[in-house]
Design an enzyme around this catalytic site. Structure first.
Site, PDB file in Angstrom:
ATOM      1  N   TYR A 133       0.881  -1.169   0.000  1.00 28.49           N
ATOM      2  CA  TYR A 133       0.000   0.000   0.000  1.00 28.49           C
ATOM      3  C   TYR A 133       0.913   1.212   0.000  1.00 28.49           C
ATOM      4  CZ  TYR A 133      -3.634  -3.255   1.609  1.00 28.49           C
ATOM      5  OH  TYR A 133      -4.511  -4.304   1.713  1.00 28.49           O
ATOM      6  N   ASP A 161      -7.161  -0.062  -3.967  1.00 34.85           N
ATOM      7  CA  ASP A 161      -8.595  -0.027  -3.656  1.00 34.85           C
ATOM      8  C   ASP A 161      -8.869   0.270  -2.188  1.00 34.85           C
ATOM      9  OD1 ASP A 161      -7.881  -2.355  -2.327  1.00 34.85           O
ATOM     10  OD2 ASP A 161      -8.861  -3.708  -3.752  1.00 34.85           O
ATOM     11  N   HIS A 251     -10.729  -7.045  -4.157  1.00 36.84           N
ATOM     12  CA  HIS A 251     -10.193  -7.358  -2.826  1.00 36.84           C
ATOM     13  C   HIS A 251     -11.009  -8.485  -2.180  1.00 36.84           C
ATOM     14  CE1 HIS A 251      -7.261  -5.076  -0.074  1.00 36.84           C
ATOM     15  NE2 HIS A 251      -7.609  -6.119   0.658  1.00 36.84           N
TER      16      HIS A 251
HETATM   17  C1  LIG Z   1      -7.444 -12.882   4.780  1.00 34.28           C
HETATM   18  C2  LIG Z   1      -7.214 -11.984   3.604  1.00 34.28           C
HETATM   19  C3  LIG Z   1      -6.219 -11.020   3.681  1.00 34.28           C
HETATM   20  C4  LIG Z   1      -5.972 -10.204   2.582  1.00 34.28           C
HETATM   21  N1  LIG Z   1      -4.953  -9.311   2.656  1.00 34.28           N
HETATM   22  C5  LIG Z   1      -4.669  -8.535   1.596  1.00 34.28           C
HETATM   23  C6  LIG Z   1      -3.581  -7.630   1.630  1.00 34.28           C
HETATM   24  O1  LIG Z   1      -2.873  -7.518   2.637  1.00 34.28           O
HETATM   25  N2  LIG Z   1      -3.352  -6.872   0.539  1.00 34.28           N
HETATM   26  C7  LIG Z   1      -4.116  -6.967  -0.591  1.00 34.28           C
HETATM   27  O2  LIG Z   1      -3.874  -6.260  -1.575  1.00 34.28           O
HETATM   28  N3  LIG Z   1      -5.154  -7.826  -0.656  1.00 34.28           N
HETATM   29  C8  LIG Z   1      -5.440  -8.607   0.395  1.00 34.28           C
HETATM   30  N4  LIG Z   1      -6.481  -9.488   0.323  1.00 34.28           N
HETATM   31  C9  LIG Z   1      -7.240  -9.636  -0.934  1.00 34.28           C
HETATM   32  C10 LIG Z   1      -6.633 -10.729  -1.830  1.00 34.28           C
HETATM   33  O3  LIG Z   1      -5.391 -10.314  -2.339  1.00 34.28           O
HETATM   34  C11 LIG Z   1      -7.520 -11.054  -3.030  1.00 34.28           C
HETATM   35  O4  LIG Z   1      -7.789  -9.882  -3.758  1.00 34.28           O
HETATM   36  C12 LIG Z   1      -8.834 -11.727  -2.694  1.00 34.28           C
HETATM   37  O5  LIG Z   1      -8.727 -12.557  -1.550  1.00 34.28           O
HETATM   38  C13 LIG Z   1      -9.280 -12.540  -3.892  1.00 34.28           C
HETATM   39  O6  LIG Z   1     -10.492 -13.134  -3.686  1.00 34.28           O
HETATM   40  P1  LIG Z   1     -10.698 -14.666  -3.225  1.00 34.28           P
HETATM   41  O7  LIG Z   1     -10.386 -14.692  -1.765  1.00 34.28           O
HETATM   42  O8  LIG Z   1     -12.133 -14.893  -3.524  1.00 34.28           O
HETATM   43  O9  LIG Z   1      -9.785 -15.545  -4.034  1.00 34.28           O
HETATM   44  C14 LIG Z   1      -6.755 -10.316   1.404  1.00 34.28           C
HETATM   45  C15 LIG Z   1      -7.758 -11.279   1.356  1.00 34.28           C
HETATM   46  C16 LIG Z   1      -7.990 -12.110   2.421  1.00 34.28           C
HETATM   47  C17 LIG Z   1      -9.074 -13.158   2.310  1.00 34.28           C
HETATM   48  C1  LIG Z   2      -5.435  -4.313   5.551  1.00 34.02           C
HETATM   49  C2  LIG Z   2      -4.541  -5.480   5.316  1.00 34.02           C
HETATM   50  C3  LIG Z   2      -3.536  -5.597   6.407  1.00 34.02           C
HETATM   51  C4  LIG Z   2      -5.307  -6.776   5.154  1.00 34.02           C
HETATM   52  C5  LIG Z   2      -6.287  -6.770   4.027  1.00 34.02           C
HETATM   53  O1  LIG Z   2      -6.119  -6.179   3.004  1.00 34.02           O
HETATM   54  C6  LIG Z   2      -7.490  -7.574   4.151  1.00 34.02           C
HETATM   55  O2  LIG Z   2      -7.696  -8.193   5.205  1.00 34.02           O
HETATM   56  O3  LIG Z   2      -8.281  -7.625   3.194  1.00 34.02           O
END
Ligand SMILES: Cc1cc2nc3c(=O)[nH]c(=O)nc-3n(C[C@H](O)[C@H](O)[C@H](O)COP(=O)(O)O)c2cc1C
Ligand SMILES: CC(C)CC(=O)C(=O)O
Length: 361
Positions: A133, A161, A251
């Site tokens: 980020y 986002d 996301h």
């Molecule tokens: C537990 C969790 C933590 C995530 N943390 C981040 C993150 O730190 N940064 C980020 O860009 N996206 C984060 N995401 C979003 C994922 O990169 C991704 O866009 C999303 O999980 C895709 O959808 P799906 O779970 O249906 O495969 C996170 C998603 C989950 C479920």
């Molecule tokens: C804010 C981040 C530390 C984690 C994240 O992107 C998420 O949990 O979807």
């Protein structure tokens, strides 16, 4: 048997608060559900008697040959789900020949994540990309990028986002706001000033704009991808600002609720990108058929978020390995059933009921 079963397995093992953190999304979780539902609504229309004896499913991403058109999307806090955390995930991805996007919010320092990947697949030069980020203080972003670059990350993925954090009802109800004692975002430890051992907070900032991206672009020669662009106009603007790739993502429904399913947006974004840079997509990918639909509609590769976390929680490195093995098997099986010799054969002609017309690949 399939990726969905990993969620049940993980749920049995995880603290319910941590399970909810992963499974949940923003507000009413409309978009969480939409991502998977939209894949199910799209139909595949196979060809027959094509004589495809073997099928090629590797893909080249920024000069790196990956064995599958699947990457691990960045997910935070892996040590919350398994004691080895991101080290286990990195080993599984490296051994599978799959790109891991490791998060700024990892509970293992990025240098150790890359080291684990390399040690697991000696001579294979596994690719680890770094998600970040943009931080409101440019010096902090620069220091992070320096860390990721020195660690050996092969690309940067900037998540755009999240001007503010999404409102997660489940986390609020469960009182989940912080990592437990003993776990921290290790990439932010001892970054710039502060007491030795101090871990900086990750800042989300609504003040960021394209100038901040330009500053980052000018500061690094690593491939730069934007994650979380949803509007086709923004996709065009991003290309004008010199990004090397896009990861079409909502996301996983965790930021703005009620945005469209990513697979429904793909044709418009693919048309805007017009094959100029790699276009990845994540959100709701659970089956080989989902991968085929996304590639047919113009994606270069897809990302998985939650399924890798479920695999990690269920059985550490083995669990993530198994998730990737299942996707590999399902992708190959789907290609065979579609009469495709490989992912190069996937075009919009293979799908029905998709929204808007698809752009060129
Ligand atoms: C537990 C969790 C933590 C995530 N943390 C981040 C993150 O730190 N940064 C980020 O860009 N996206 C984060 N995401 C979003 C994922 O990169 C991704 O866009 C999303 O999980 C895709 O959808 P799906 O779970 O249906 O495969 C996170 C998603 C989950 C479920
Ligand atoms: C804010 C981040 C530390 C984690 C994240 O992107 C998420 O949990 O979807």
């Amino acid at each position: 048997m399939n990726l969905r079963e990993f969620e049940s397995a993980a749920r049995e093992l995880l603290d319910p608060v941590h399970y909810d953190y992963v499974a949940g999304g923003a507000d009413d979780e409309v978009t969480v559900r939409a991502n998977e539902a939209a894949f199910a609504r799209i139909a595949l229309l196979p060809r027959v008697l094509r004589g495809a004896a073997s099928r090629e499913s590797g893909v080249t991403l920024f000069g790196h040959r990956a064995s599958l058109p699947v990457v691990l999307s960045p997910t935070a806090f892996h040590r919350l789900f398994h004691k080895e955390g991101e080290v286990a995930t990195a080993r599984a991805a490296a051994r599978a020949g799959v790109v891991m996007i490791t998060g700024m919010a990892s509970t293992v320092a990025v240098a150790d994540v890359v080291e684990a990947a390399r040690a697991a697949a000696p001579g294979r030069d596994p690719a680890v990309w770094f998600q970040l980020y943009l931080q409101p203080a440019p010096g902090v972003t620069e220091a992070l990028v320096r860390r990721a670059t020195e660690a050996g990350c092969a690309a940067l993925v900037v998540t755009v986002d999240s001007p503010v954090l999404g409102a997660h009802t489940r986390n609020a109800r469960n009182g989940f706001h912080d990592l437990p004692d003993g776990l921290a975002c290790e990439n932010l430890r001892d970054l710039l000033d502060g007491e030795p051992g101090h871990v900086r907070q990750i800042a989300m900032s609504p003040t960021l704009d394209w100038d901040d991206l330009d500053r980052l672009r000018a500061s690094t020669s690593l491939p730069l991808l934007l994650k979380g662009v949803l509007h086709p106009d923004d996709a065009r603007i991003a290309l004008d600002h010199g990004v090397d790739g896009l990861l079409l993502s909502n996301h996983g429904g965790r930021q703005l609720d009620t945005v469209p399913a990513t697979i429904d947006l793909l044709p418009e974004i693919a048309a805007a990108v017009a094959g100029r840079v790699p276009l990845l997509l994540d959100g709701g990918v659970r089956r080989g058929t989902d991968i085929v639909k996304a590639l047919a509609l113009g994606a270069t590769a897809v990302g998985i978020g939650r399924p890798a976390v479920w695999g990690l929680a269920a059985d550490g490195e083995n669990g993530v390995t198994r998730v990737l093995d299942i996707l590999r098997r399902e992708l190959d099986h789907t290609l065979a059933l579609c009469g495709a010799t490989g992912i190069a054969d996937l075009t919009p002609a293979l799908v029905r009921n998709a929204t808007a017309s698809a752009g060129p690949r």
